[in-house]
Design a protein around this motif. Structure first.
Motif, PDB file in Angstrom:
ATOM      1  N   GLY A  19      -3.643  -1.202  14.956  1.00 19.01           N
ATOM      2  CA  GLY A  19      -4.998  -0.700  14.754  1.00 19.01           C
ATOM      3  C   GLY A  19      -5.622  -1.131  13.439  1.00 19.01           C
ATOM      4  O   GLY A  19      -6.364  -0.375  12.810  1.00 19.01           O
ATOM      5  N   VAL A  20      -5.305  -2.353  13.022  1.00 26.72           N
ATOM      6  CA  VAL A  20      -5.861  -2.903  11.786  1.00 26.72           C
ATOM      7  C   VAL A  20      -6.464  -4.272  12.094  1.00 26.72           C
ATOM      8  O   VAL A  20      -6.261  -4.827  13.168  1.00 26.72           O
ATOM      9  CB  VAL A  20      -4.787  -3.031  10.668  1.00 26.72           C
ATOM     10  N   ALA A  21      -7.182  -4.821  11.138  1.00 26.88           N
ATOM     11  CA  ALA A  21      -7.772  -6.149  11.293  1.00 26.88           C
ATOM     12  C   ALA A  21      -6.700  -7.230  11.155  1.00 26.88           C
ATOM     13  O   ALA A  21      -5.696  -7.043  10.458  1.00 26.88           O
ATOM     14  CB  ALA A  21      -8.860  -6.369  10.242  1.00 26.88           C
ATOM     15  N   GLU A  22      -6.923  -8.364  11.810  1.00 30.76           N
ATOM     16  CA  GLU A  22      -6.000  -9.495  11.673  1.00 30.76           C
ATOM     17  C   GLU A  22      -5.860  -9.907  10.212  1.00 30.76           C
ATOM     18  O   GLU A  22      -4.775 -10.281   9.766  1.00 30.76           O
ATOM     19  CB  GLU A  22      -6.476 -10.686  12.491  1.00 30.76           C
ATOM     20  N   SER A  23      -6.955  -9.837   9.479  1.00 30.34           N
ATOM     21  CA  SER A  23      -6.906 -10.218   8.062  1.00 30.34           C
ATOM     22  C   SER A  23      -5.972  -9.291   7.276  1.00 30.34           C
ATOM     23  O   SER A  23      -5.337  -9.724   6.320  1.00 30.34           O
ATOM     24  CB  SER A  23      -8.301 -10.214   7.451  1.00 30.34           C
ATOM     25  N   THR A  24      -5.877  -8.055   7.691  1.00 30.01           N
ATOM     26  CA  THR A  24      -4.954  -7.118   7.033  1.00 30.01           C
ATOM     27  C   THR A  24      -3.514  -7.560   7.252  1.00 30.01           C
ATOM     28  O   THR A  24      -2.714  -7.568   6.313  1.00 30.01           O
ATOM     29  CB  THR A  24      -5.170  -5.687   7.561  1.00 30.01           C
ATOM     30  N   VAL A  25      -3.187  -7.943   8.470  1.00 31.47           N
ATOM     31  CA  VAL A  25      -1.833  -8.420   8.769  1.00 31.47           C
ATOM     32  C   VAL A  25      -1.531  -9.664   7.940  1.00 31.47           C
ATOM     33  O   VAL A  25      -0.446  -9.792   7.354  1.00 31.47           O
ATOM     34  CB  VAL A  25      -1.670  -8.700  10.280  1.00 31.47           C
ATOM     35  N   ARG A  26      -2.498 -10.579   7.853  1.00 31.96           N
ATOM     36  CA  ARG A  26      -2.305 -11.796   7.044  1.00 31.96           C
ATOM     37  C   ARG A  26      -2.111 -11.448   5.571  1.00 31.96           C
ATOM     38  O   ARG A  26      -1.253 -12.021   4.891  1.00 31.96           O
ATOM     39  CB  ARG A  26      -3.498 -12.741   7.209  1.00 31.96           C
ATOM     40  N   ASN A  27      -2.920 -10.516   5.068  1.00 34.17           N
ATOM     41  CA  ASN A  27      -2.798 -10.113   3.664  1.00 34.17           C
ATOM     42  C   ASN A  27      -1.443  -9.473   3.391  1.00 34.17           C
ATOM     43  O   ASN A  27      -0.821  -9.744   2.364  1.00 34.17           O
ATOM     44  CB  ASN A  27      -3.925  -9.161   3.269  1.00 34.17           C
ATOM     45  N   TRP A  28      -1.011  -8.590   4.287  1.00 33.56           N
ATOM     46  CA  TRP A  28       0.309  -7.969   4.114  1.00 33.56           C
ATOM     47  C   TRP A  28       1.397  -9.028   4.035  1.00 33.56           C
ATOM     48  O   TRP A  28       2.285  -8.966   3.197  1.00 33.56           O
ATOM     49  CB  TRP A  28       0.615  -7.033   5.281  1.00 33.56           C
ATOM     50  N   ARG A  29       1.319 -10.034   4.931  1.00 36.15           N
ATOM     51  CA  ARG A  29       2.335 -11.097   4.928  1.00 36.15           C
ATOM     52  C   ARG A  29       2.293 -11.879   3.629  1.00 36.15           C
ATOM     53  O   ARG A  29       3.324 -12.151   3.009  1.00 36.15           O
ATOM     54  CB  ARG A  29       2.124 -12.036   6.120  1.00 36.15           C
ATOM     55  N   ALA A  30       1.094 -12.223   3.175  1.00 39.75           N
ATOM     56  CA  ALA A  30       0.944 -12.990   1.935  1.00 39.75           C
ATOM     57  C   ALA A  30       1.464 -12.218   0.722  1.00 39.75           C
ATOM     58  O   ALA A  30       1.991 -12.815  -0.219  1.00 39.75           O
ATOM     59  CB  ALA A  30      -0.521 -13.364   1.728  1.00 39.75           C
ATOM     60  N   GLN A  31       1.330 -10.904   0.760  1.00 40.97           N
ATOM     61  CA  GLN A  31       1.779 -10.055  -0.350  1.00 40.97           C
ATOM     62  C   GLN A  31       3.232  -9.617  -0.199  1.00 40.97           C
ATOM     63  O   GLN A  31       3.759  -8.909  -1.055  1.00 40.97           O
ATOM     64  CB  GLN A  31       0.886  -8.811  -0.435  1.00 40.97           C
ATOM     65  N   GLY A  32       3.878 -10.006   0.901  1.00 43.62           N
ATOM     66  CA  GLY A  32       5.263  -9.619   1.132  1.00 43.62           C
ATOM     67  C   GLY A  32       5.423  -8.150   1.482  1.00 43.62           C
ATOM     68  O   GLY A  32       6.485  -7.577   1.277  1.00 43.62           O
ATOM     69  N   ARG A  33       4.358  -7.536   2.011  1.00 46.91           N
ATOM     70  CA  ARG A  33       4.382  -6.106   2.307  1.00 46.91           C
ATOM     71  C   ARG A  33       4.426  -5.794   3.787  1.00 46.91           C
ATOM     72  O   ARG A  33       4.609  -4.647   4.165  1.00 46.91           O
ATOM     73  CB  ARG A  33       3.130  -5.444   1.718  1.00 46.91           C
ATOM     74  N   GLY A  34       4.222  -6.779   4.627  1.00 46.79           N
ATOM     75  CA  GLY A  34       4.136  -6.540   6.061  1.00 46.79           C
ATOM     76  C   GLY A  34       5.468  -6.658   6.760  1.00 46.79           C
ATOM     77  O   GLY A  34       6.508  -6.839   6.132  1.00 46.79           O
ATOM     78  N   PRO A  35       5.422  -6.544   8.090  1.00 48.55           N
ATOM     79  CA  PRO A  35       6.650  -6.710   8.863  1.00 48.55           C
ATOM     80  C   PRO A  35       7.186  -8.124   8.719  1.00 48.55           C
ATOM     81  O   PRO A  35       6.433  -9.056   8.422  1.00 48.55           O
ATOM     82  CB  PRO A  35       6.216  -6.438  10.304  1.00 48.55           C
ATOM     83  N   GLN A  36       8.473  -8.261   8.928  1.00 45.30           N
ATOM     84  CA  GLN A  36       9.105  -9.574   8.851  1.00 45.30           C
ATOM     85  C   GLN A  36       8.462 -10.500   9.865  1.00 45.30           C
ATOM     86  O   GLN A  36       8.236 -10.126  11.010  1.00 45.30           O
ATOM     87  CB  GLN A  36      10.598  -9.450   9.126  1.00 45.30           C
ATOM     88  N   TRP A  55       9.521  -1.862  10.786  1.00 46.63           N
ATOM     89  CA  TRP A  55       8.680  -1.779   9.594  1.00 46.63           C
ATOM     90  C   TRP A  55       7.858  -0.501   9.599  1.00 46.63           C
ATOM     91  O   TRP A  55       7.776   0.206   8.595  1.00 46.63           O
ATOM     92  CB  TRP A  55       7.796  -3.022   9.526  1.00 46.63           C
ATOM     93  N   VAL A  56       7.275  -0.173  10.743  1.00 46.96           N
ATOM     94  CA  VAL A  56       6.488   1.056  10.852  1.00 46.96           C
ATOM     95  C   VAL A  56       7.389   2.268  10.641  1.00 46.96           C
ATOM     96  O   VAL A  56       7.048   3.191   9.893  1.00 46.96           O
ATOM     97  CB  VAL A  56       5.774   1.134  12.225  1.00 46.96           C
ATOM     98  N   ASP A  57       8.554   2.272  11.272  1.00 47.49           N
ATOM     99  CA  ASP A  57       9.481   3.392  11.153  1.00 47.49           C
ATOM    100  C   ASP A  57       9.999   3.589   9.733  1.00 47.49           C
ATOM    101  O   ASP A  57      10.370   4.696   9.357  1.00 47.49           O
ATOM    102  CB  ASP A  57      10.669   3.222  12.106  1.00 47.49           C
ATOM    103  N   SER A  58      10.009   2.513   8.951  1.00 41.80           N
ATOM    104  CA  SER A  58      10.505   2.608   7.576  1.00 41.80           C
ATOM    105  C   SER A  58       9.484   3.233   6.635  1.00 41.80           C
ATOM    106  O   SER A  58       9.771   3.465   5.463  1.00 41.80           O
ATOM    107  CB  SER A  58      10.896   1.223   7.054  1.00 41.80           C
ATOM    108  N   GLY A  59       8.281   3.527   7.163  1.00 40.52           N
ATOM    109  CA  GLY A  59       7.250   4.155   6.322  1.00 40.52           C
ATOM    110  C   GLY A  59       6.590   3.141   5.411  1.00 40.52           C
ATOM    111  O   GLY A  59       6.592   3.295   4.193  1.00 40.52           O
ATOM    112  N   TYR A  60       6.029   2.112   6.012  1.00 44.31           N
ATOM    113  CA  TYR A  60       5.413   1.050   5.225  1.00 44.31           C
ATOM    114  C   TYR A  60       4.443   1.621   4.192  1.00 44.31           C
ATOM    115  O   TYR A  60       3.854   2.672   4.370  1.00 44.31           O
ATOM    116  CB  TYR A  60       4.707   0.033   6.134  1.00 44.31           C
ATOM    117  N   ARG A  61       4.338   0.896   3.098  1.00 44.30           N
ATOM    118  CA  ARG A  61       3.498   1.353   1.977  1.00 44.30           C
ATOM    119  C   ARG A  61       2.132   0.701   2.061  1.00 44.30           C
ATOM    120  O   ARG A  61       2.026  -0.493   2.294  1.00 44.30           O
ATOM    121  CB  ARG A  61       4.148   0.964   0.661  1.00 44.30           C
TER     122      ARG A  61
END
Length: 64
Positions: A19-36, A55-61
């Motif tokens: 339920g987020v924007a594609e750009s959010t997923v890309r940003n998370w990946r670039a910042q090393g904060r998203g799912p593997q 990743w979701v179950d781990s309580g992502y930040r």
């Protein structure tokens, strides 16, 4: 590989599922904060559904 590729999600699928924007997923990946993610030989980025769930179950930040 065709069977394996069917179980991989692209950024759009991950964004829709979370339920987020594609750009959010890309940003998370670039910042090393998203799912593997997995980078295929073609350069395409894909996600295994189980990695996204883990990743979701781990309580992502979130930032902020």
């Amino acid at each position: 590989m065709a069977d394996s590729a069917k179980i991989l999600w692209d950024e759009k699928e991950v964004a829709n599922r979370l339920g987020v924007a594609e750009s959010t997923v890309r940003n998370w990946r670039a910042q090393g904060r998203g799912p593997q993610s997995i980078k295929l030989p073609t350069g395409a980025v894909r996600y295994r559904p189980e990695d996204v769930v883990r990743w979701v179950d781990s309580g992502y930040r979130r930032a902020g």
